[in-house]
Design an enzyme around this catalytic site. Structure first.
Site, PDB file in Angstrom:
ATOM      1  N   THR A 194     -38.347   3.318 -28.981  1.00 38.93           N
ATOM      2  CA  THR A 194     -37.912   1.940 -29.267  1.00 38.93           C
ATOM      3  C   THR A 194     -36.403   1.852 -29.037  1.00 38.93           C
ATOM      4  O   THR A 194     -35.915   0.917 -28.380  1.00 38.93           O
ATOM      5  CB  THR A 194     -38.274   1.551 -30.715  1.00 38.93           C
ATOM      6  OG1 THR A 194     -39.697   1.620 -30.836  1.00 38.93           O
ATOM      7  CG2 THR A 194     -37.794   0.152 -31.050  1.00 38.93           C
TER       8      THR A 194
ATOM      9  N   SER B 194     -40.533   9.860 -26.302  1.00 43.67           N
ATOM     10  CA  SER B 194     -40.643   9.883 -27.757  1.00 43.67           C
ATOM     11  C   SER B 194     -41.322  11.186 -28.170  1.00 43.67           C
ATOM     12  O   SER B 194     -42.364  11.541 -27.616  1.00 43.67           O
ATOM     13  CB  SER B 194     -41.477   8.684 -28.195  1.00 43.67           C
ATOM     14  OG  SER B 194     -41.658   8.704 -29.581  1.00 43.67           O
ATOM     15  N   ALA B 195     -40.750  11.881 -29.165  1.00 42.44           N
ATOM     16  CA  ALA B 195     -41.276  13.210 -29.531  1.00 42.44           C
ATOM     17  C   ALA B 195     -42.652  13.143 -30.181  1.00 42.44           C
ATOM     18  O   ALA B 195     -43.482  14.029 -29.987  1.00 42.44           O
ATOM     19  CB  ALA B 195     -40.293  13.899 -30.481  1.00 42.44           C
ATOM     20  N   HIS B 196     -42.909  12.075 -30.968  1.00 42.46           N
ATOM     21  CA  HIS B 196     -44.132  12.122 -31.791  1.00 42.46           C
ATOM     22  C   HIS B 196     -45.414  11.856 -31.013  1.00 42.46           C
ATOM     23  O   HIS B 196     -46.509  12.007 -31.543  1.00 42.46           O
ATOM     24  CB  HIS B 196     -44.016  11.189 -33.006  1.00 42.46           C
ATOM     25  CG  HIS B 196     -44.088   9.716 -32.737  1.00 42.46           C
ATOM     26  ND1 HIS B 196     -45.216   8.981 -33.012  1.00 42.46           N
ATOM     27  CD2 HIS B 196     -43.183   8.847 -32.258  1.00 42.46           C
ATOM     28  CE1 HIS B 196     -44.983   7.706 -32.719  1.00 42.46           C
ATOM     29  NE2 HIS B 196     -43.762   7.602 -32.254  1.00 42.46           N
TER      30      HIS B 196
ATOM     31  N   CYS C 223     -48.916  -0.028 -32.103  1.00 40.78           N
ATOM     32  CA  CYS C 223     -47.727  -0.313 -32.893  1.00 40.78           C
ATOM     33  C   CYS C 223     -47.880  -1.597 -33.687  1.00 40.78           C
ATOM     34  O   CYS C 223     -47.116  -1.845 -34.598  1.00 40.78           O
ATOM     35  CB  CYS C 223     -46.488  -0.360 -32.009  1.00 40.78           C
ATOM     36  SG  CYS C 223     -46.039   1.285 -31.480  1.00 40.78           S
TER      37      CYS C 223
HETATM   38  N1  PLP Z   1     -43.343   2.766 -25.607  1.00 38.45           N
HETATM   39  C1  PLP Z   1     -44.653   3.027 -25.613  1.00 38.45           C
HETATM   40  C2  PLP Z   1     -45.419   2.935 -24.333  1.00 38.45           C
HETATM   41  C3  PLP Z   1     -45.303   3.364 -26.806  1.00 38.45           C
HETATM   42  O1  PLP Z   1     -46.618   3.628 -26.797  1.00 38.45           O
HETATM   43  C4  PLP Z   1     -44.544   3.412 -28.012  1.00 38.45           C
HETATM   44  C5  PLP Z   1     -45.205   3.694 -29.306  1.00 38.45           C
HETATM   45  O2  PLP Z   1     -46.379   3.445 -29.509  1.00 38.45           O
HETATM   46  C6  PLP Z   1     -43.173   3.148 -27.953  1.00 38.45           C
HETATM   47  C7  PLP Z   1     -42.603   2.825 -26.736  1.00 38.45           C
HETATM   48  C8  PLP Z   1     -42.305   3.221 -29.177  1.00 38.45           C
HETATM   49  O3  PLP Z   1     -42.020   4.572 -29.452  1.00 38.45           O
HETATM   50  P1  PLP Z   1     -41.303   5.058 -30.777  1.00 38.45           P
HETATM   51  O4  PLP Z   1     -42.364   5.148 -31.821  1.00 38.45           O
HETATM   52  O5  PLP Z   1     -40.721   6.395 -30.452  1.00 38.45           O
HETATM   53  O6  PLP Z   1     -40.239   4.088 -31.114  1.00 38.45           O
END
Ligand code: PLP
Length: 360
Positions: free
Chosen positions: A69, A184-186, A304
């Site tokens: 994000t 993103s690490a998670h 999300c």
């Molecule tokens: N971009 C994509 C394609 C995602 O699937 C997600 C999370 O689901 C994000 C961005 C956001 O990632 P973060 O949780 O690291 O902020």
């Protein structure tokens, strides 16, 4: 509980948890000059190399941050006031970061329409094109190389949210012509709240947070040393992904036996960990609840925003019928998924569909 919602977040790998536990017990600030500080710096730089290796680029600039994000916001806001084109199926972390962004349409299979992109690029000067590598809801792989070439031909830079591609397909940042890549690490079995923005050869370094000079002055704030180390290890382990292809084939062949069931993006190139399907007449919320009661954690796709079940903007962009959008369910697998998990989720699906028949 069977966990099949890896696209929302992957379980933390035990090796990563062990490493982070050890590091969290030490006072590690990578800017300090004492022994602990020097140890912290070494740990961060090791993780930088591990994450850089995932990007496949000869000289990547890896800036650690709090996740995708932040990475997406950093890039999109850097171009605020200039023309930005983003695919209609981007994550809200792209679409809401720069609301004036113009949307590139997709085909009914969920693939970015390259002809439409070229027409948009020809019509007016564009500063940035943002297209994800793999869609988080459908798993459809986007034609990133072709899109980046078009962007460059028309003088625009190219950003790619590769969150759902990392550890599933090679990122090939240089070969694909990607200027900015977010991770993103998670989603990889690393910790939540850690990510990276990787910059190629474009010569621009977007920065969102200002203050201390951390991360080459591109991201102020004391580095999350344990989290960064966990990300590094998860990135290294993700370089050898499990074979999820066979599991996907078993899953989709069996699901397809249900009358009226649609698998979204089935005719497009897709990653092997994601299956998004709809059964018109059913409702996502009640299907999810039934799966949950039977011990399977799935999603309606839009991870999300799940919790507040809203029609998916991705399925809407793919021109899906409202009955399909309202009944979508996503199964996403990862490093710890087994054949038993797939067999069990299919058993639950049979039970649910039998119950639906008796209610009719
Ligand atoms: N971009 C994509 C394609 C995602 O699937 C997600 C999370 O689901 C994000 C961005 C956001 O990632 P973060 O949780 O690291 O902020």
């Amino acid at each position: 509980m069977i966990y099949l919602d890896y696209n929302a977040t992957a379980p933390l790998r035990p090796e990563v948890a062990a490493l982070m536990r050890e590091l969290m017990s030490k006072p590690l600030n990578a800017s300090s000059v004492h022994g602990y500080g020097r140890e912290a710096r070494k740990i961060v730089e090791k993780a930088r190399s591990q994450v850089a290796a995932l990007s496949v680029h000869p000289e990547p600039t890896v800036i650690f941050n709090s996740g995708a994000t932040e990475g997406n916001n950093t890039v999109l806001k850097h171009f605020a006031g200039e023309r930005i084109l983003a695919s209609a199926i981007e994550h809200p972390a792209v679409l809401d970061a720069a609301p004036e962004t113009e949307r590139i349409p997709v085909t009914p299979d969920g693939v970015v329409d390259l002809n439409a992109l070229e027409e948009m690029l020809k019509s007016e000067r564009t500063a940035l094109v943002s297209i994800m590598m793999v869609n988080n809801e459908t798993g459809v792989i986007q034609p990133v190389k072709e899109a980046a070439a078009l962007a460059h031909k028309h003088g625009a830079l190219f950003h790619c949210d590769a969150v759902q591609a990392a550890g599933r397909i090679p990122l090939n940042m240089q070969e694909n012509g990607i200027d900015f890549l977010t991770l993103s690490a998670h989603k990889l079995g690393g910790p939540q709240g850690v990510g990276a923005l990787i910059i190629g050869f474009c010569g621009e370094t977007p920065a969102l947070l200002h203050g201390g000079g951390q991360e080459k002055k591109a991201r102020a704030g004391t580095e999350n040393v344990a989290g960064i180390a966990g990300f590094g290890l998860a990135a290294e382990m993700a370089a050898a992904p499990p074979d999820l292809n066979t599991l996907q084939t078993v899953l989709e062949e069996k699901l397809s036996e249900t009358d009226g069931l649609v698998i979204h993006g089935q005719n497009a190139p897709r990653v092997s960990n994601t299956t998004l399907f709809s059964l018109p007449g059913a409702r996502s919320e009640s299907l999810l609840m039934n799966f949950d009661l039977e011990g399977a954690a799935l999603s309606n796709g839009s991870a999300c925003t799940s919790g507040s079940v809203q029609p998916s903007h991705v399925l809407q962009a793919m021109n899906c019928l409202p009955a399909q959008t309202a009944s979508a369910i996503r199964i996403s697998t990862g490093w710890n998924t087994t054949r038993d998990d797939i067999d069990r989720v299919l058993e639950i699906w049979s039970k649910i569909t039998e119950r639906m028949k008796t209610k009719l």
